[in-house]
Scaffold this active site. Structure first.
Site, PDB file in Angstrom:
ATOM      1  N   LYS A  20      -9.138   5.214  -8.013  1.00 43.26           N
ATOM      2  CA  LYS A  20      -8.073   4.332  -7.632  1.00 43.26           C
ATOM      3  C   LYS A  20      -9.624   3.445  -6.675  1.00 43.26           C
ATOM      4  O   LYS A  20      -9.938   2.517  -6.476  1.00 43.26           O
ATOM      5  CB  LYS A  20      -6.814   4.327  -6.912  1.00 43.26           C
ATOM      6  CG  LYS A  20      -6.086   4.908  -8.087  1.00 43.26           C
ATOM      7  CD  LYS A  20      -5.105   4.830  -7.756  1.00 43.26           C
ATOM      8  CE  LYS A  20      -4.569   6.269  -6.289  1.00 43.26           C
ATOM      9  NZ  LYS A  20      -4.544   7.286  -7.257  1.00 43.26           N
ATOM     10  N   ARG A  95       4.203   3.415  -4.518  1.00 42.89           N
ATOM     11  CA  ARG A  95       3.973   4.485  -4.989  1.00 42.89           C
ATOM     12  C   ARG A  95       5.469   5.269  -5.538  1.00 42.89           C
ATOM     13  O   ARG A  95       5.911   5.849  -6.282  1.00 42.89           O
ATOM     14  CB  ARG A  95       3.525   6.103  -3.517  1.00 42.89           C
ATOM     15  CG  ARG A  95       2.255   5.828  -4.308  1.00 42.89           C
ATOM     16  CD  ARG A  95       1.605   6.764  -3.530  1.00 42.89           C
ATOM     17  NE  ARG A  95       0.570   6.328  -3.050  1.00 42.89           N
ATOM     18  CZ  ARG A  95      -0.579   7.357  -2.553  1.00 42.89           C
ATOM     19  NH1 ARG A  95      -1.099   8.306  -3.847  1.00 42.89           N
ATOM     20  NH2 ARG A  95      -1.470   6.521  -1.999  1.00 42.89           N
ATOM     21  N   ARG A 134     -15.066  15.729  -4.829  1.00 45.38           N
ATOM     22  CA  ARG A 134     -15.364  14.373  -4.173  1.00 45.38           C
ATOM     23  C   ARG A 134     -15.802  14.965  -2.534  1.00 45.38           C
ATOM     24  O   ARG A 134     -15.734  15.180  -2.030  1.00 45.38           O
ATOM     25  CB  ARG A 134     -13.991  14.199  -3.883  1.00 45.38           C
ATOM     26  CG  ARG A 134     -13.777  12.496  -2.977  1.00 45.38           C
ATOM     27  CD  ARG A 134     -12.640  12.073  -3.081  1.00 45.38           C
ATOM     28  NE  ARG A 134     -11.421  12.754  -2.909  1.00 45.38           N
ATOM     29  CZ  ARG A 134     -10.001  12.323  -3.017  1.00 45.38           C
ATOM     30  NH1 ARG A 134     -10.021  11.222  -3.735  1.00 45.38           N
ATOM     31  NH2 ARG A 134      -9.362  13.120  -2.791  1.00 45.38           N
ATOM     32  N   ARG A 167     -11.824  15.906   1.772  1.00 51.25           N
ATOM     33  CA  ARG A 167     -10.921  15.410   2.625  1.00 51.25           C
ATOM     34  C   ARG A 167      -9.613  16.773   2.192  1.00 51.25           C
ATOM     35  O   ARG A 167     -10.168  17.812   1.900  1.00 51.25           O
ATOM     36  CB  ARG A 167     -10.259  14.430   1.601  1.00 51.25           C
ATOM     37  CG  ARG A 167     -10.546  13.458   2.118  1.00 51.25           C
ATOM     38  CD  ARG A 167     -10.153  12.271   1.066  1.00 51.25           C
ATOM     39  NE  ARG A 167      -8.427  11.907   0.722  1.00 51.25           N
ATOM     40  CZ  ARG A 167      -8.057  11.637  -0.199  1.00 51.25           C
ATOM     41  NH1 ARG A 167      -8.735  10.624  -0.440  1.00 51.25           N
ATOM     42  NH2 ARG A 167      -6.437  11.897  -0.912  1.00 51.25           N
ATOM     43  N   ARG A 178       0.169  17.073  -5.293  1.00 45.90           N
ATOM     44  CA  ARG A 178      -0.100  15.293  -5.394  1.00 45.90           C
ATOM     45  C   ARG A 178       0.237  15.102  -6.972  1.00 45.90           C
ATOM     46  O   ARG A 178       0.718  14.068  -7.338  1.00 45.90           O
ATOM     47  CB  ARG A 178      -1.238  14.992  -4.271  1.00 45.90           C
ATOM     48  CG  ARG A 178      -1.310  15.359  -3.270  1.00 45.90           C
ATOM     49  CD  ARG A 178      -3.292  15.015  -2.821  1.00 45.90           C
ATOM     50  NE  ARG A 178      -3.712  14.246  -2.964  1.00 45.90           N
ATOM     51  CZ  ARG A 178      -5.003  14.225  -3.012  1.00 45.90           C
ATOM     52  NH1 ARG A 178      -5.696  15.318  -2.769  1.00 45.90           N
ATOM     53  NH2 ARG A 178      -6.006  13.269  -4.009  1.00 45.90           N
TER      54      ARG A 178
END
Ligand code: AP5
Ligand code: MG
Length: 233
Positions: A20, A95, A134, A167, A178
């Protein structure tokens, strides 16, 4: 760059790690409307140790959602700013159904509405591989992947030279949480928006460029539907 004509509000919906943020940054450049990234706003508040940051940290570190009343108030404020008058790309909001209803109400007060909800899909295997590699720039928030989209120099942002970090909510345990939270609380939005005729499903398994091309096709189709034809150059 093709400037936006009518206000256009584009929601990017999809699980953690599907792309996203990566896609929203590209859309922001292509469409000239701001990218509102709620995870980034919270991370910025955490870094600056603001009251919001202290509150959000407890939830984000566990992979839980920040309470609706906090997030909704932030979004209402942000959408009222001048750069959002012609539209915005919403990445990570809504969300929950409650957030979706609040967004609809906030836009309706201004005579605006969501134009399209782009639901990016990928397998859990793909999500975990993307999250594991990431790297994010501490200074400008640019996102890289060690294999799929590496920076020119390891650990350094191509765009601003900032330091890249992983992160804290990307530990294997929090990633899994998550995804569970997404399935329980956010996935119901897929049917919610499908019933409203706003949902377009996008195959998120392809390369960054392939997914981008599919998103642009869906956005162009939605613009034609509302009679918002691109301006002649
Ligand atoms: P947020 O930061 O939004 O996290 P998320 O939804 O879990 O999504 P991610 O940012 O992890 O993934 P992404 O889809 O943006 O993927 P990316 O582009 O980085 O939210 C964090 C937290 O904030 C939440 O858990 C919650 O606590 C809180 N929060 C946020 N919004 C909230 C709300 N509305 N209400 C309540 N709480 C809220 O890509 C991932 C990786 O894959 C990158 O390395 C990228 O380079 C790579 N990649 C991307 N696309 C491709 C591709 N096509 N091929 C190969 N690699 C790719
Ligand atoms: Mg993101």
């Amino acid at each position: 760059m093709q400037p936006a004509l009518l206000p256009r509000f584009i929601v990017l919906l999809g699980p953690p790690g599907v792309g996203k943020g990566t896609q929203a940054a590209l859309l922001e450049k292509a469409l000239g409307i701001p990218h509102l990234a709620y995870g980034d706003l919270f991370r910025d508040a955490i870094q600056r140790k603001t009251e919001l940051g202290c509150l959000a940290k407890g939830y984000i570190d566990k992979g839980e959602l920040v309470p609706d009343e906090v997030t909704i108030a932030m979004v209402r404020q942000r959408l009222a700013e001048p750069d959002c008058q012609r539209g915005a790309i919403l990445d990570g909001f809504p969300r929950t159904i409650e957030q979706a209803e609040a967004l609809e109400a906030a836009l309706a007060e201004e005579g605006k509405a969501i134009n399209v909800v782009l639901y990016i899909k990928a397998s859990e295997e793909t999500l975990l591989a993307r999250l594991a590699g990431r790297w994010t720039c501490r200074r400008c928030g640019a996102v890289y992947h060690s294999l799929f989209d590496p920076p020119k120099e390891a650990g350094k942002c191509d765009r601003c030279g900032g330091e890249l970090y992983q992160r804290p909510d990307d530990t294997p345990e929090t990633q899994r949480r998550r995804i569970q939270v997404y399935l329980a609380q956010t996935a119901p939005l897929i049917d919610y928006y499908r019933r409203k005729g706003l949902l377009v499903e996008i195959d998120g398994e392809g390369s960054i460029e392939e997914v981008q091309a599919e998103l642009m096709r869906a956005i162009e189709a939605s613009r034609r539907q509302i009679g918002d034809e691109p301006e002649a150059k």
